[in-house]
Design a protein around this motif. Structure first.
Motif, PDB file in Angstrom:
ATOM      1  N   ASP A   6       8.483  13.418  -3.037  1.00  0.00           N
ATOM      2  CA  ASP A   6       8.847  12.083  -2.555  1.00  0.00           C
ATOM      3  C   ASP A   6      10.115  11.631  -3.273  1.00  0.00           C
ATOM      4  O   ASP A   6      10.064  10.883  -4.254  1.00  0.00           O
ATOM      5  CB  ASP A   6       7.672  11.133  -2.836  1.00  0.00           C
ATOM      6  CG  ASP A   6       7.774   9.826  -2.067  1.00  0.00           C
ATOM      7  OD1 ASP A   6       8.429   9.809  -1.004  1.00  0.00           O
ATOM      8  OD2 ASP A   6       7.183   8.818  -2.510  1.00  0.00           O
ATOM      9  N   THR A  26       9.707  13.908   1.507  1.00  0.00           N
ATOM     10  CA  THR A  26       9.740  12.613   2.212  1.00  0.00           C
ATOM     11  C   THR A  26      10.785  11.719   1.550  1.00  0.00           C
ATOM     12  O   THR A  26      10.888  11.681   0.325  1.00  0.00           O
ATOM     13  CB  THR A  26       8.356  11.906   2.166  1.00  0.00           C
ATOM     14  OG1 THR A  26       7.896  11.844   0.822  1.00  0.00           O
ATOM     15  CG2 THR A  26       7.339  12.620   3.019  1.00  0.00           C
ATOM     16  N   ASN A  28      12.825   7.698   2.040  1.00  0.00           N
ATOM     17  CA  ASN A  28      12.766   6.380   2.701  1.00  0.00           C
ATOM     18  C   ASN A  28      14.063   5.657   2.345  1.00  0.00           C
ATOM     19  O   ASN A  28      14.834   6.150   1.498  1.00  0.00           O
ATOM     20  CB  ASN A  28      11.490   5.609   2.316  1.00  0.00           C
ATOM     21  CG  ASN A  28      11.400   5.300   0.830  1.00  0.00           C
ATOM     22  OD1 ASN A  28      12.400   4.998   0.191  1.00  0.00           O
ATOM     23  ND2 ASN A  28      10.200   5.382   0.270  1.00  0.00           N
ATOM     24  N   LEU A  31      14.656   5.220  -1.445  1.00  0.00           N
ATOM     25  CA  LEU A  31      14.979   6.459  -2.171  1.00  0.00           C
ATOM     26  C   LEU A  31      16.412   6.910  -1.865  1.00  0.00           C
ATOM     27  O   LEU A  31      17.151   7.331  -2.762  1.00  0.00           O
ATOM     28  CB  LEU A  31      13.977   7.569  -1.806  1.00  0.00           C
ATOM     29  CG  LEU A  31      12.535   7.324  -2.265  1.00  0.00           C
ATOM     30  CD1 LEU A  31      11.583   8.367  -1.673  1.00  0.00           C
ATOM     31  CD2 LEU A  31      12.441   7.331  -3.785  1.00  0.00           C
ATOM     32  N   LYS A  83      10.557   9.251  10.275  1.00  0.00           N
ATOM     33  CA  LYS A  83       9.594   8.235   9.840  1.00  0.00           C
ATOM     34  C   LYS A  83       9.789   6.980  10.670  1.00  0.00           C
ATOM     35  O   LYS A  83      10.919   6.481  10.795  1.00  0.00           O
ATOM     36  CB  LYS A  83       9.845   7.880   8.370  1.00  0.00           C
ATOM     37  CG  LYS A  83       8.932   8.582   7.384  1.00  0.00           C
ATOM     38  CD  LYS A  83       9.197   8.023   5.995  1.00  0.00           C
ATOM     39  CE  LYS A  83       8.174   8.499   5.014  1.00  0.00           C
ATOM     40  NZ  LYS A  83       8.455   7.998   3.659  1.00  0.00           N
ATOM     41  N   PHE A 129      -0.035   4.373   2.267  1.00  0.00           N
ATOM     42  CA  PHE A 129       0.561   4.110   0.939  1.00  0.00           C
ATOM     43  C   PHE A 129      -0.527   3.653  -0.029  1.00  0.00           C
ATOM     44  O   PHE A 129      -0.817   2.458  -0.141  1.00  0.00           O
ATOM     45  CB  PHE A 129       1.619   3.003   1.065  1.00  0.00           C
ATOM     46  CG  PHE A 129       2.964   3.452   1.563  1.00  0.00           C
ATOM     47  CD1 PHE A 129       3.115   4.579   2.334  1.00  0.00           C
ATOM     48  CD2 PHE A 129       4.110   2.715   1.246  1.00  0.00           C
ATOM     49  CE1 PHE A 129       4.365   4.984   2.797  1.00  0.00           C
ATOM     50  CE2 PHE A 129       5.367   3.106   1.696  1.00  0.00           C
ATOM     51  CZ  PHE A 129       5.492   4.243   2.473  1.00  0.00           C
ATOM     52  N   ARG A 132       0.445   1.213  -3.263  1.00  0.00           N
ATOM     53  CA  ARG A 132       0.715  -0.198  -2.959  1.00  0.00           C
ATOM     54  C   ARG A 132      -0.581  -0.954  -2.664  1.00  0.00           C
ATOM     55  O   ARG A 132      -0.652  -2.169  -2.868  1.00  0.00           O
ATOM     56  CB  ARG A 132       1.704  -0.319  -1.796  1.00  0.00           C
ATOM     57  CG  ARG A 132       3.076   0.189  -2.182  1.00  0.00           C
ATOM     58  CD  ARG A 132       4.146  -0.145  -1.176  1.00  0.00           C
ATOM     59  NE  ARG A 132       5.336   0.646  -1.444  1.00  0.00           N
ATOM     60  CZ  ARG A 132       6.471   0.531  -0.786  1.00  0.00           C
ATOM     61  NH1 ARG A 132       6.590  -0.352   0.189  1.00  0.00           N
ATOM     62  NH2 ARG A 132       7.493   1.299  -1.089  1.00  0.00           N
ATOM     63  N   ALA A 163       0.611   8.956   0.416  1.00  0.00           N
ATOM     64  CA  ALA A 163       1.927   8.499  -0.065  1.00  0.00           C
ATOM     65  C   ALA A 163       1.765   7.353  -1.055  1.00  0.00           C
ATOM     66  O   ALA A 163       0.671   6.815  -1.228  1.00  0.00           O
ATOM     67  CB  ALA A 163       2.789   8.068   1.119  1.00  0.00           C
ATOM     68  N   SER A 164       2.892   7.002  -1.696  1.00  0.00           N
ATOM     69  CA  SER A 164       2.882   5.986  -2.754  1.00  0.00           C
ATOM     70  C   SER A 164       1.965   6.450  -3.894  1.00  0.00           C
ATOM     71  O   SER A 164       1.147   5.688  -4.413  1.00  0.00           O
ATOM     72  CB  SER A 164       2.445   4.630  -2.174  1.00  0.00           C
ATOM     73  OG  SER A 164       2.580   3.601  -3.108  1.00  0.00           O
ATOM     74  N   ARG A 166       1.261   7.489  -7.598  1.00  0.00           N
ATOM     75  CA  ARG A 166       1.847   6.944  -8.825  1.00  0.00           C
ATOM     76  C   ARG A 166       1.548   7.752 -10.084  1.00  0.00           C
ATOM     77  O   ARG A 166       2.218   7.619 -11.088  1.00  0.00           O
ATOM     78  CB  ARG A 166       1.337   5.511  -9.039  1.00  0.00           C
ATOM     79  CG  ARG A 166       1.680   4.547  -7.898  1.00  0.00           C
ATOM     80  CD  ARG A 166       3.106   4.038  -8.005  1.00  0.00           C
ATOM     81  NE  ARG A 166       3.492   3.289  -6.821  1.00  0.00           N
ATOM     82  CZ  ARG A 166       3.070   2.052  -6.541  1.00  0.00           C
ATOM     83  NH1 ARG A 166       2.246   1.423  -7.348  1.00  0.00           N
ATOM     84  NH2 ARG A 166       3.492   1.457  -5.436  1.00  0.00           N
ATOM     85  N   THR A 183       2.445  13.439  -1.020  1.00  0.00           N
ATOM     86  CA  THR A 183       3.878  13.400  -1.313  1.00  0.00           C
ATOM     87  C   THR A 183       4.045  12.747  -2.676  1.00  0.00           C
ATOM     88  O   THR A 183       3.555  11.643  -2.927  1.00  0.00           O
ATOM     89  CB  THR A 183       4.712  12.749  -0.190  1.00  0.00           C
ATOM     90  OG1 THR A 183       6.090  12.971  -0.509  1.00  0.00           O
ATOM     91  CG2 THR A 183       4.440  11.259   0.008  1.00  0.00           C
TER      92      THR A 183
HETATM   93  O1  G3P Z   1       6.161   7.904   0.263  1.00  0.00           O
HETATM   94  C1  G3P Z   1       6.154   6.523   0.150  1.00  0.00           C
HETATM   95  C2  G3P Z   1       6.621   6.138  -1.194  1.00  0.00           C
HETATM   96  O2  G3P Z   1       7.949   6.448  -1.348  1.00  0.00           O
HETATM   97  C3  G3P Z   1       6.352   4.737  -1.552  1.00  0.00           C
HETATM   98  O3  G3P Z   1       6.088   4.747  -2.886  1.00  0.00           O
HETATM   99  O4  G3P Z   1       5.892   3.894  -5.144  1.00  0.00           O
HETATM  100  O5  G3P Z   1       7.470   2.792  -3.499  1.00  0.00           O
HETATM  101  O6  G3P Z   1       5.000   2.557  -3.260  1.00  0.00           O
HETATM  102  P1  G3P Z   1       6.117   3.408  -3.739  1.00  0.00           P
END
Ligand code: G3P
Length: 214
Positions: A6, A26, A28, A31, A83, A129, A132, A163-164, A166, A183
């Motif tokens: 990610d 992945t 976004n 990123l 996406k 996610f 989050r 995803a997301s 941590r 990811t």
């Molecule tokens: O893949 C989704 C990711 O990039 C979001 O992560 O840590 O910003 O919630 P985060």
């Protein structure tokens, strides 16, 4: 479980690919904004080094604009997955794009109902996610459990990308749910390799090896 990275950082991607454990990437808008490169050049370079799908996010908000943008993104490389955030406009666009053979990764998923609708519209991946959700005191992994069960019940081929992520425990929990993919940020991937007992063990073996008559 497949491992996606990610990040949009080329150095991190090249490094992790060299470890032989990367199945995809992945990205976004957040990123991508951290990299000091022209967007299309960056994505083309990432796609060349990654042996699997590279998710790139569409930023249009109306179905007809999402469709146009996604068609353009898909032309950047053969391994692009576009996406699209979950929503009515995104669903309409997904139906059209999936029928054209463009891989869609439905993103910003926070409930199993959203995942169910995206799968029905023909998305290739859903990205719930979890971090989050944890941030707002809702157990993210419960949503993954529900989506895994729902997709298994009805034989959906849509793959679940956790995803997301941590921390390393998220990866263990994701793998236990049977999700297809996690990811993972590069920093979490590095932590997954390490164990203090491994370091202590190597140190001891090297010390003892030095005493062996050769
Ligand atoms: O893949 C989704 C990711 O990039 C979001 O992560 O840590 O910003 O919630 P985060």
């Amino acid at each position: 479980m497949k491992i996606f990275l990610d990040t949009a950082n080329l150095k991190q991607i090249k490094e992790a690919v060299s470890w032989g454990i990367v199945d995809g990437v992945t990205t976004n808008p957040t990123l991508v904004s951290k990299e000091n490169m022209k967007f299309e050049d960056l994505i083309k370079k990432i796609c060349k080094v990654v042996p699997g799908p590279v998710s790139v996010e569409s930023v249009s908000t109306k179905a007809k604009d999402i469709i146009q943008e996604a068609r353009g993104l898909a032309k950047l490389a053969d391994n692009i997955a576009v996406k699209i955030p979950i929503g009515l406009e995104g669903l309409k666009a997904t139906k059209v794009l999936a029928s054209e053979g463009i891989q869609i990764n439905t993103t910003l998923i926070f409930s199993s109902n959203q995942a169910l609708l995206a799968a029905k519209a023909g998305t290739a991946f859903v990205s719930p996610f979890i971090g989050r959700l944890d941030d707002i005191s809702q157990e993210g992994m419960v949503v993954i459990d529900e989506i895994v069960a729902i997709f298994n019940n009805y034989g959906f081929e849509t793959e679940i990308i956790v995803a997301s992520v941590r921390h390393p425990l998220h990866v263990v929990e994701a793998a236990l749910t049977g999700a297809d993919i996690a990811t993972i940020p590069f920093s979490v991937l590095e932590k997954m390799i390490k164990h203090p007992l491994t370091d202590i063990g190597i140190e001891k073996f090297l010390k003892d090896w030095s005493k062996v008559k050769r």
